[in-house]
Write a protein that holds these residues in place. Sequence first.
Motif, PDB file in Angstrom:
ATOM      1  N   ALA A   1     184.922  60.541  -1.211  1.00 37.83           N
ATOM      2  CA  ALA A   1     184.351  60.324  -2.538  1.00 37.83           C
ATOM      3  C   ALA A   1     183.635  61.579  -3.034  1.00 37.83           C
ATOM      4  CB  ALA A   1     183.373  59.154  -2.492  1.00 37.83           C
ATOM      5  N   ASN A   2     183.673  61.777  -4.327  1.00 38.91           N
ATOM      6  CA  ASN A   2     183.004  62.898  -4.978  1.00 38.91           C
ATOM      7  C   ASN A   2     181.731  62.334  -5.609  1.00 38.91           C
ATOM      8  OD1 ASN A   2     182.392  65.299  -6.179  1.00 38.91           O
ATOM      9  ND2 ASN A   2     184.258  65.434  -7.394  1.00 38.91           N
ATOM     10  N   VAL A   3     180.626  62.386  -4.857  1.00 38.67           N
ATOM     11  CA  VAL A   3     179.378  61.733  -5.268  1.00 38.67           C
ATOM     12  C   VAL A   3     178.262  62.759  -5.409  1.00 38.67           C
ATOM     13  CG1 VAL A   3     177.663  59.975  -4.663  1.00 38.67           C
ATOM     14  CG2 VAL A   3     180.051  59.639  -4.031  1.00 38.67           C
ATOM     15  N   LYS A   4     177.513  62.663  -6.516  1.00 38.21           N
ATOM     16  CA  LYS A   4     176.313  63.479  -6.724  1.00 38.21           C
ATOM     17  C   LYS A   4     175.173  62.533  -7.079  1.00 38.21           C
ATOM     18  CE  LYS A   4     178.290  67.840  -7.965  1.00 38.21           C
ATOM     19  NZ  LYS A   4     178.058  68.775  -6.954  1.00 38.21           N
ATOM     20  N   THR A   5     173.982  62.861  -6.599  1.00 30.40           N
ATOM     21  CA  THR A   5     172.802  62.054  -6.892  1.00 30.40           C
ATOM     22  C   THR A   5     171.840  62.849  -7.766  1.00 30.40           C
ATOM     23  OG1 THR A   5     173.060  60.950  -4.759  1.00 30.40           O
ATOM     24  CG2 THR A   5     170.943  60.703  -5.834  1.00 30.40           C
ATOM     25  N   HIS A   6     171.228  62.175  -8.733  1.00 33.35           N
ATOM     26  CA  HIS A   6     170.290  62.799  -9.672  1.00 33.35           C
ATOM     27  C   HIS A   6     168.956  62.050  -9.610  1.00 33.35           C
ATOM     28  CE1 HIS A   6     173.699  64.969 -11.432  1.00 33.35           C
ATOM     29  NE2 HIS A   6     174.355  63.840 -11.269  1.00 33.35           N
ATOM     30  N   LYS A   7     167.859  62.778  -9.758  1.00 30.65           N
ATOM     31  CA  LYS A   7     166.511  62.198  -9.665  1.00 30.65           C
ATOM     32  C   LYS A   7     166.213  61.191 -10.776  1.00 30.65           C
ATOM     33  CE  LYS A   7     164.973  64.185  -6.005  1.00 30.65           C
ATOM     34  NZ  LYS A   7     164.880  63.377  -4.804  1.00 30.65           N
ATOM     35  N   ASN A   8     166.801  61.400 -11.962  1.00 26.88           N
ATOM     36  CA  ASN A   8     166.587  60.486 -13.085  1.00 26.88           C
ATOM     37  C   ASN A   8     167.685  60.730 -14.117  1.00 26.88           C
ATOM     38  OD1 ASN A   8     165.700  62.748 -14.745  1.00 26.88           O
ATOM     39  ND2 ASN A   8     163.741  62.593 -13.668  1.00 26.88           N
ATOM     40  N   TYR A   9     167.664  59.942 -15.194  1.00 26.96           N
ATOM     41  CA  TYR A   9     168.714  60.033 -16.208  1.00 26.96           C
ATOM     42  C   TYR A   9     168.709  61.396 -16.900  1.00 26.96           C
ATOM     43  CZ  TYR A   9     171.718  58.798 -20.127  1.00 26.96           C
ATOM     44  OH  TYR A   9     172.726  58.770 -21.054  1.00 26.96           O
ATOM     45  N   GLN A  10     167.530  61.929 -17.195  1.00 26.67           N
ATOM     46  CA  GLN A  10     167.463  63.237 -17.847  1.00 26.67           C
ATOM     47  C   GLN A  10     168.030  64.332 -16.952  1.00 26.67           C
ATOM     48  OE1 GLN A  10     166.593  63.750 -21.175  1.00 26.67           O
ATOM     49  NE2 GLN A  10     167.630  65.661 -20.667  1.00 26.67           N
TER      50      GLN A  10
END
Length: 128
Positions: free
Chosen positions: A29-38
């Motif tokens: 899977a090509n997955v990235k995680t972000h701290k918040n929507y912005q």
Amino acid sequence: MQLHLIEPLGFDFEEKKLRRAGLDYHDLANVKTHKNYQAFLDTVSPKRAFACTTKGSRPHTDLTYEDGDALVFGSETSGLPDHVMNTFSQDERLRVPMMPGSRSINLANTVAIVTYEAWRQRGFIGGC
């Protein structure tokens, strides 16, 4: 396609727990995680973004999907938070049609339905 997860997550992303949940193909899977929507918006800069919600003003099939579109889904239980939902105009809020009296389709099925339609419209790019 890429999966972007926006924190806080409703699950633990630890490999062992994912494997137990049946996601032992996570290395594909090509997955990235972000701290918040912005942070997601700042990093990805989607060409267009659409909220997928039971309160959507148009069916997901009424949109012509384009390269660079982002489909934004909320949590299973509460949907998108107000501060995120309020960034979308009524025309940018999509829904999956349901039978009258139905509460909603679960999140996994909704993601599959909407993303498959987008992929179909894009000619199943990358498929075999």
